[in-house]
Design an enzyme around this catalytic site. Structure first.
Site, PDB file in Angstrom:
ATOM      1  N   HIS A 277       0.786  -1.190   0.022  1.00  0.00           N
ATOM      2  CA  HIS A 277      -0.010  -0.103  -0.057  1.00  0.00           C
ATOM      3  C   HIS A 277       0.815   1.128  -0.262  1.00  0.00           C
ATOM      4  CE1 HIS A 277      -2.872   2.882   2.182  1.00  0.00           C
ATOM      5  NE2 HIS A 277      -3.485   2.915   0.936  1.00  0.00           N
TER       6      HIS A 277
ATOM      7  N   HIS B 231      -1.119  11.311  -1.963  1.00  0.00           N
ATOM      8  CA  HIS B 231      -2.583  10.938  -1.367  1.00  0.00           C
ATOM      9  C   HIS B 231      -3.290  11.900  -1.196  1.00  0.00           C
ATOM     10  CE1 HIS B 231      -5.429   9.773   1.555  1.00  0.00           C
ATOM     11  NE2 HIS B 231      -5.328   8.650   1.237  1.00  0.00           N
TER      12      HIS B 231
HETATM   13  O1  G3P Z   1      -6.578   1.532  -2.917  1.00  0.00           O
HETATM   14  C1  G3P Z   1      -6.858   1.285  -1.776  1.00  0.00           C
HETATM   15  C2  G3P Z   1      -6.474   2.106  -0.703  1.00  0.00           C
HETATM   16  O2  G3P Z   1      -5.308   3.154  -0.827  1.00  0.00           O
HETATM   17  C3  G3P Z   1      -7.663   3.419  -0.498  1.00  0.00           C
HETATM   18  O3  G3P Z   1      -7.553   4.289   0.244  1.00  0.00           O
HETATM   19  O4  G3P Z   1      -7.106   6.393   1.074  1.00  0.00           O
HETATM   20  O5  G3P Z   1      -5.369   5.013   1.354  1.00  0.00           O
HETATM   21  O6  G3P Z   1      -5.825   5.634  -0.848  1.00  0.00           O
HETATM   22  P1  G3P Z   1      -6.567   5.350   0.664  1.00  0.00           P
HETATM   23 MG    MG Z   2      -4.739   4.604  -2.364  1.00  0.00          MG
END
Ligand code: G3P
Ligand code: MG
Length: 249
Positions: free
Chosen positions: A14, A56
């Site tokens: 992630h 992000h």
């Molecule tokens: O794509 C999965 C996850 O990254 C979605 O949430 O806020 O971490 O981008 P966020």
């Molecule tokens: Mg994400």
């Protein structure tokens, strides 16, 4: 669904490997690979002058130290910001990568990607088009086809219209009964959702309908194992080494 099923790995890093390195940097992508991940997820948005980059938040403040919106700031400024110092002093000097730089890094590392289209408000279609244009121009032939995802259905619709060859996953924090209509509207092959809010019944429904099911952001080994038992295909995690070990992959 008109696209063939996508071969997703069981574990995706992630924002790279966000526990260990500053999220959405090239160092984070490399860290994920070093810890065993074969795919990474990251977030793509546009600079003020339309350059796709990894970030992000809408604001540059948290991860790059500048109290401005990415969408108000030209790439020439964003690309020079320090994207590592906020995490730990040893990461000082890392840069905000452009999407083009990230793709080159994936090619070097042999990493597949879940590319999350993360538009600034009002730029949903534009961000999707810039993302798929870059994929068409730069995606290395030796890598697996990337999976696009977005919380913004308008971005997925624009991606479908501009480049239907890239498979799409709807991205929904907490699934409601309309999930299937939303998936069908953008011809999605997958559903990505918060694993902590996913019920066994909903997971079963999604799998019975033939969709790939991915969950974020799961850093706990036992929760990852439990999610696999209810039909989850792929776990998106800040700690890919921990989850890979937990799943025995
Ligand atoms: O794509 C999965 C996850 O990254 C979605 O949430 O806020 O971490 O981008 P966020
Ligand atoms: Mg994400």
């Amino acid at each position: 669904m008109s696209l063939p099923p996508l071969e997703l790995p069981r574990v995706i890093g992630h924002r790279g490997a966000a526990t260990y390195a500053p999220e959405n940097t090239l160092a984070s992508l490399r860290e994920a690979r070093a810890r065993g991940a074969t795919w990474v997820e990251f977030d793509v948005k546009l600079s003020g002058d339309g350059v796709p980059l990894l970030m992000h938040d809408d604001s540059l403040k948290r991860t790059a130290g500048l109290d401005r919106l990415a969408s108000d700031t030209p790439w020439g400024e964003i690309g020079g910001l320090d994207a590592g110092a906020w995490k730990a002093p040893r990461f000082a000097g890392l840069r905000v990568p452009s999407f083009a730089e990230a793709i080159a890094c994936l090619g070097e590392e042999g990493l597949g990607a879940n590319v999350e289209i993360k538009p600034s408000p009002g730029r949903e279609a534009e961000t999707a088009r810039a993302t798929v244009d870059m994929l068409r121009a730069r995606w290395p032939a030796h890598l697996p086809t990337p999976l696009l995802s977005s919380f913004q259905d308008a971005s997925l619709a624009a991606a479908l219209a501009a480049a239907p060859e890239y498979p799409r996953a709807i991205l929904i924090e907490e699934l409601k009964d309309d999930w299937r209509a939303r998936a069908e509207a953008v011809d999605a092959v997958g559903v990505n959702t918060n694993g902590k809010k996913l019920s066994r019944a909903r997971a079963g429904e999604i799998k019975a309908a033939g969709y790939l099911l991915s969950v974020y952001t799961i850093n706990d080994a036992s929760l990852a194992r439990d999610l696999m038992t209810i039909g989850v295909d792929c776990v998106i995690t800040d700690t890919p080494d921990v989850i890979l070990a937990a799943l025995g992959t």
